[in-house]
Design an enzyme around this catalytic site. Structure first.
Site, mmCIF file in Angstrom:
data_model
loop_
_atom_site.group_PDB
_atom_site.id
_atom_site.type_symbol
_atom_site.label_atom_id
_atom_site.label_comp_id
_atom_site.label_asym_id
_atom_site.label_seq_id
_atom_site.Cartn_x
_atom_site.Cartn_y
_atom_site.Cartn_z
ATOM 1 N N GLU A 97 -6.630 -7.205 -0.591
ATOM 2 C CA GLU A 97 -7.309 -7.372 0.952
ATOM 3 C C GLU A 97 -8.796 -6.662 0.810
ATOM 4 O OE1 GLU A 97 -4.859 -4.880 3.403
ATOM 5 O OE2 GLU A 97 -2.969 -5.725 2.481
ATOM 6 N N GLU A 102 1.076 -1.567 -0.274
ATOM 7 C CA GLU A 102 0.262 0.435 -0.134
ATOM 8 C C GLU A 102 0.674 1.556 -0.070
ATOM 9 O OE1 GLU A 102 -3.135 -0.236 2.980
ATOM 10 O OE2 GLU A 102 -4.472 -0.935 2.386
HETATM 11 C C1 GAL Z 1 -4.489 -2.206 5.412
HETATM 12 C C2 GAL Z 1 -3.015 -3.068 5.146
HETATM 13 C C3 GAL Z 1 -2.372 -4.099 5.603
HETATM 14 C C4 GAL Z 1 -3.570 -4.043 7.388
HETATM 15 C C5 GAL Z 1 -4.880 -3.619 6.770
HETATM 16 C C6 GAL Z 1 -6.207 -3.804 7.828
HETATM 17 O O1 GAL Z 1 -3.531 -0.545 4.803
HETATM 18 O O2 GAL Z 1 -2.407 -3.240 3.827
HETATM 19 O O3 GAL Z 1 -1.680 -4.705 5.971
HETATM 20 O O4 GAL Z 1 -2.609 -3.160 7.477
HETATM 21 O O5 GAL Z 1 -5.305 -2.931 6.119
HETATM 22 O O6 GAL Z 1 -7.386 -2.919 7.241
#
Ligand code: GAL
Length: 658
Positions: free
Chosen positions: A305, A150
């Site tokens: 994610e 990210e």
């Molecule tokens: C994203 C990140 C992850 C985790 C996730 C939680 O921004 O890439 O590592 O922190 O959020 O929502």
């Protein structure tokens, strides 16, 4: 063509085995297999566990993790582990920690603690990426490289001296000479004429408004500086493992990074999406960002994610009601994702994310969350044949980062109420409600495959972009405050809409932003009344037909919406764009993917031959089907119409391809 070597849809999540004793790993892989997990992302934040001193690597634990995963048929999206530099590196080189606009150097103890321009940081990431590629390039579990994490999440920009030097190099490259810079930045204003490169600084916190042209170049530079970090690692990976696809996870529609440029530098577009379960309209925003992901490379992408339930970083972190994880996941697939992945596999026991949901929660397997994880795994498997299917759209929304950065420059505009994301949504919402497929496109892309192109705003518009829009043969709609400045944020000669003037046949003599709490009425010849709340313009019509006029207020009777040929211009921003949009869509022969009206809350997407119908509403909804076929999720035959319970979905495979 699939995104990776894994057949069908990907299903899995971030896996952080280093947070657990090794005996837990055995249980993890067994449960992953039970849930149908076929890929996990590993080692995202593992730099400090992989390299304990410069060049001293400990890969033993990761070897065991990858072997174990592979033995259970689980593939790996392997991170280069560079998202957080280790304490020893920061200790040795405190100058690599980022500095904010106020001059404060940020401390250690979180993540992304790096200055993007730091040579020490970049050298460290490249060394680790090479070591990872050499170690695991041939590992049978490896299916994709995941660079950084990210970019732009916490560290978007850095105002240190190293960044200042890098900024000057970038500026010299862009403007050729100091004179070129002085001209482009308009330094005759407020006495800022530079006589030495060393006088040029990042736009640090200053006594008053900072030169907007300087801020615009800083935004461009900051996106490029992070991209250079990604590219340095990518080069090494391609050198050692040319055939392994490379991605870095995007953050939906992110202001700071020009994702058109970024996507061109990666093999697979992947996205992290966290729609807020507390927001009943969050699925519309999610749909818009998924359509961007699909449009970036015009190919399927990957939801890398998402949250199975609650996140841990909002003010109030609301869980997902039963069925919502499934609905949100299917939505991503409907919009082109070739998989469903989560943050994270096992819920953490410590750290800032210990209350973030996971596929396997603290409570273990006798939980609602785990049961929904199992059910979703089965659903995703049933959609295997959808992987690789593409979407074709008749409508494109134009999005340009340079223009976005210019539009949202602080303290120098007629109004701060024009925010690009909200503008995009105001057009996207009615299109989405009608089940109309929408792509996003940069203003310079070949647009000839579309029937309708909507430009919600193009504040910064170059002559080339204007020429591209003018050559578009379909129906074009241009929103207000467009064609105002050139690439250097300098007002086009004669004012807005600058290079779009001939195409649109109008001139904007004055901007009339509407103060908070007031409204401006707009009326069409058939008596349709529209209300504008943020923006209006004093237009002079040179060669266009008037589609709607202001009624009342300072612009009473003047043109508010105009049309020249197939190009419509809005000098205002009505609350409800539906009447204008419907007319344009009807003229272009664009209809929704089901061919009939959709009940409120129902989303319809076509992907290849498959029709996804998703009920985001709170009530059961009946949808008329355009064809008979089978629901891939349940195997039941469908014809005539289907009733969708709240949070339910069907994926219709029409008979002709069954
Ligand atoms: C994203 C990140 C992850 C985790 C996730 C939680 O921004 O890439 O590592 O922190 O959020 O929502």
């Amino acid at each position: 063509m699939s995104l990776t070597r894994v057949p069908g849809m990907l299903f899995g999540g971030d896996y952080n085995p280093e947070q657990w004793p090794e005996e837990v790993w055995e249980q993890d892989v067994r449960l992953m297999a039970e849930a149908g997990v076929n890929v996990v992302t590993v080692a995202v934040f593992s730099w400090s566990r992989l390299e304990s001193a410069p060049g001293v690597f400990d890969f033993g634990w990761l070897d065991r993790v990858l072997d174990l995963l592979h033995a259970h048929g689980i593939a790996v999206d392997l991170a280069t582990a560079t998202a957080t530099p280790p304490p020893w590196l920061v200790r040795e080189h405190p100058e690599m920690q980022p500095v904010d606009a106020g001059g404060t150097r940020l401390g250690f103890g979180s993540r992304q603690g790096y200055c993007p321009s730091s040579p020490v940081f970049r050298a460290g990431t490249v060394r680790l990426a090479r070591a990872m590629a050499e170690r695991y390039g041939e590992h049978p579990a490896l299916v994709m490289w995941h660079v950084g994490n990210e970019y732009g999440d916490h560290t978007v920009e850095c105002f240190c001296e190293e960044s200042a030097r890098d900024f000057r190099r970038w500026l010299a490259d862009r403007h050729g000479s100091l004179e070129g810079l002085n001209t482009a930045w308009g330094t005759s204003c407020w006495g800022q004429h530079y006589t030495e490169w060393t006088q040029v600084e990042p736009p640090r916190k200053a006594p008053g408004p900072v030169n907007p042209a300087q801020v615009l170049d800083w935004r461009r530079f900051s996106s490029d500086a992070l991209l250079a970090c990604f590219e340095a690692e990518r080069r090494v990976l391609k050198d050692v493992t040319p055939d392994v696809p490379v991605t870095t996870n995007f953050m939906s529609i992110l202001h700071h990074l020009d994702y058109w440029t970024w996507a061109a530098a990666e093999d697979v577009v992947s996205d992290d999406a966290y729609p807020d379960p507390a927001d009943p309209a969050s699925h519309v925003k999610a749909a818009l960002s998924y359509d961007l992901m699909r449009s970036l490379k015009r190919q399927p992408w990957l939801l890398l994610e998402s949250a199975p339930g609650a996140v841990s970083w909002r003010e109030v972190n609301v869980p997902k009601e039963p069925g919502l994880m499934r609905l949100h996941s299917l939505q991503a697939v409907a919009h082109g994702s070739d998989g469903v992945m989560f943050f994270q596999w096992r819920q953490a026991a410590y750290g800032p994310e210990k209350f973030h949901s996971a596929m396997l929660p603290h409570g273990g397997t006798d939980t609602r969350q785990w049961r929904e994880t199992l059910e979703l795994g089965a659903d995703v498997r049933r959609l295997a044949e959808v992987a690789g299917a593409t979407t074709s759209a008749d409508v494109a929304l134009v999005l340009d980062w340079d223009s976005w950065w210019g539009l949202e420059a602080p303290e120098s505009l007629p109004s701060n109420r024009l925010a690009l994301h909200a503008l995009l949504l105001s057009w996207y919402r009615p299109l989405h409600a009608r089940g109309i497929a929408v792509d996003l496109a940069p203003p310079g892309r070949d647009l000839s495959s579309y029937k309708v192109v909507v430009v919600p705003n193009l504040y910064l518009c170059t002559a080339e972009q204007a020429a591209n829009l003018a050559s578009f043969p379909g129906r074009l709609v241009v929103g207000p405050f467009s064609g105002v400045v050139d690439a250097a944020d300098q007002v086009h000669e004669g004012g807005a809409p600058g290079p779009l003037r001939e195409l649109l046949g109008v001139r904007v003599e004055e901007f009339w932003p509407i103060p908070d709490g007031l409204t401006q009425q707009v009326v069409t010849p058939d008596g349709t009344r529209l209300t504008a709340r943020t923006w209006s313009e004093w237009l002079t019509v040179d060669d266009a037909q008037v589609v709607a006029r202001y009624r009342g207020g300072p612009l009473d009777g003047r043109a508010a919406v105009t049309r020249r040929g197939h190009a419509t211009y809005l000098g205002c921003l009505p609350d409800d764009l539906t009447p204008l949009l419907d007319e344009v869509l009807a003229g272009a022969g664009v209809t929704g993917v089901t061919g009939t009206d959709l009940p409120a809350g129902v989303e319809a997407c076509r992907r290849g031959a498959y029709l996804f119908l998703l009920n985001h509403g709170a009530a059961p909804a009946t949808v008329t089907l355009p064809a008979a076929g089978t629901d891939l999720l349940t195997g039941r035959p469908l014809h005539g119409h289907v009733v969708l319970a709240p949070r339910d979905a069907v994926v219709l495979k029409p008979e002709e391809i069954s």
